[in-house]
Design an enzyme around this catalytic site. Sequence first.
Site, mmCIF file in Angstrom:
data_model
loop_
_atom_site.group_PDB
_atom_site.id
_atom_site.type_symbol
_atom_site.label_atom_id
_atom_site.label_comp_id
_atom_site.label_asym_id
_atom_site.label_seq_id
_atom_site.Cartn_x
_atom_site.Cartn_y
_atom_site.Cartn_z
ATOM 1 N N VAL A 1 -11.438 3.509 2.299
ATOM 2 C CA VAL A 1 -10.924 4.244 1.145
ATOM 3 C C VAL A 1 -9.996 3.370 0.303
ATOM 4 O O VAL A 1 -9.382 2.429 0.801
ATOM 5 C CB VAL A 1 -10.180 5.529 1.583
ATOM 6 N N ASP B 1 -4.846 2.760 10.916
ATOM 7 C CA ASP B 1 -6.253 2.491 11.171
ATOM 8 C C ASP B 1 -6.393 2.121 12.652
ATOM 9 O O ASP B 1 -6.445 3.004 13.506
ATOM 10 C CB ASP B 1 -6.672 1.364 10.216
ATOM 11 N N ASP C 1 -6.005 -0.587 -1.193
ATOM 12 C CA ASP C 1 -6.741 -1.549 -2.006
ATOM 13 C C ASP C 1 -8.003 -2.045 -1.309
ATOM 14 O O ASP C 1 -8.172 -1.912 -0.099
ATOM 15 C CB ASP C 1 -5.859 -2.778 -2.268
ATOM 16 N N ARG D 1 -5.512 -0.065 -6.298
ATOM 17 C CA ARG D 1 -4.295 0.598 -5.799
ATOM 18 C C ARG D 1 -3.788 1.647 -6.792
ATOM 19 O O ARG D 1 -3.068 2.564 -6.418
ATOM 20 C CB ARG D 1 -3.172 -0.429 -5.615
ATOM 21 N N GLU E 1 3.990 4.380 5.897
ATOM 22 C CA GLU E 1 2.720 3.647 5.916
ATOM 23 C C GLU E 1 1.714 4.316 4.983
ATOM 24 O O GLU E 1 1.773 5.541 4.778
ATOM 25 C CB GLU E 1 2.138 3.693 7.334
ATOM 26 N N ASP E 2 0.786 3.534 4.441
ATOM 27 C CA ASP E 2 -0.294 4.132 3.658
ATOM 28 C C ASP E 2 -1.363 4.731 4.576
ATOM 29 O O ASP E 2 -1.825 5.842 4.377
ATOM 30 C CB ASP E 2 -0.909 3.109 2.678
ATOM 31 N N GLY F 1 0.779 -1.248 0.000
ATOM 32 C CA GLY F 1 0.000 0.000 0.000
ATOM 33 C C GLY F 1 0.801 1.283 0.000
ATOM 34 O O GLY F 1 0.337 2.306 -0.501
HETATM 35 P P1 IMP Z 1 -4.055 -1.220 11.216
HETATM 36 O O1 IMP Z 1 -3.088 -2.249 11.708
HETATM 37 O O2 IMP Z 1 -5.455 -1.558 11.622
HETATM 38 O O3 IMP Z 1 -3.679 0.195 11.577
HETATM 39 O O4 IMP Z 1 -4.141 -1.388 9.664
HETATM 40 C C1 IMP Z 1 -3.283 -0.847 8.789
HETATM 41 C C2 IMP Z 1 -3.507 -1.469 7.428
HETATM 42 O O5 IMP Z 1 -4.895 -1.741 7.178
HETATM 43 C C3 IMP Z 1 -3.112 -0.504 6.355
HETATM 44 O O6 IMP Z 1 -1.734 -0.599 6.053
HETATM 45 C C4 IMP Z 1 -4.008 -0.906 5.203
HETATM 46 O O7 IMP Z 1 -3.397 -1.915 4.451
HETATM 47 C C5 IMP Z 1 -5.253 -1.460 5.858
HETATM 48 N N1 IMP Z 1 -6.377 -0.495 5.859
HETATM 49 C C6 IMP Z 1 -6.893 0.171 6.895
HETATM 50 N N2 IMP Z 1 -7.900 0.985 6.536
HETATM 51 C C7 IMP Z 1 -8.018 0.842 5.189
HETATM 52 C C8 IMP Z 1 -8.874 1.456 4.199
HETATM 53 O O8 IMP Z 1 -9.740 2.315 4.460
HETATM 54 N N3 IMP Z 1 -8.684 1.045 2.917
HETATM 55 C C9 IMP Z 1 -7.729 0.129 2.562
HETATM 56 N N4 IMP Z 1 -6.917 -0.455 3.454
HETATM 57 C C10 IMP Z 1 -7.045 -0.095 4.762
#
Ligand code: IMP
Length: 179
Positions: free
Chosen positions: A153, A103, A159, A165, A99-100, A45
């Site tokens: 998103v 979340d 993705d 992507r 990071e992309d 991402g």
């Molecule tokens: P976290 O560990 O929950 O913070 O997740 C991070 C990863 O979840 C990111 O690097 C993304 O790959 C994925 N992710 C979280 N939210 C979204 C979104 O809205 N769209 C696409 N991928 C997401």
Amino acid sequence: MHPCLEKILLNEDEIVARCKELGQQITQEYKNNEQPPLLVALLKGSVPFLAELIKHIDLDIQFDFMDVSSYEGTESIGDIKIIKDLDCSVKNLDILLVEDIVDTGRTLKTVKAMLKNKGAKTVRVVTLLDKPDRRVVDIEADYTGFEIPNEFVVGFGLDFNQKYRNFPFVGVLKEECYK
Ligand code: IMP
């Protein structure tokens, strides 16, 4: 517009302009450092964001990639697996994790701890997007492109099931396309 998109949240010009600001900020903050940072980008991402950001960092940086997984469809799940580890050592290096999106924050927290365990001197984080409402662990990026609401998103690297992507913008996916 793609039929699965509800709206465009951030267009290409806005993203490029913000990457320029972030790049300049990072340059200022690391320019008097003993060594330039090693950028560690999380596959897949963060690739478009990394590609845009590094154009605006005026330092002799290097970058490497890691691939970790914790994400199935649109819901974050607990454990993080290393799919591809770094090619180079991070020992005594200043790491800038790319990071992309942050979340729940679980990926970031785990990867940050991993890099510290491998002997990194410092670990800072730059993320294109942040969804603060979704956070379940206490962690923040040091540099954030945009805070966005709690919506799923896609685009600019993000993705849904490996698709979308390549959109040059960030858009909100229609619920009917992922529910
Ligand atoms: P976290 O560990 O929950 O913070 O997740 C991070 C990863 O979840 C990111 O690097 C993304 O790959 C994925 N992710 C979280 N939210 C979204 C979104 O809205 N769209 C696409 N991928 C997401």
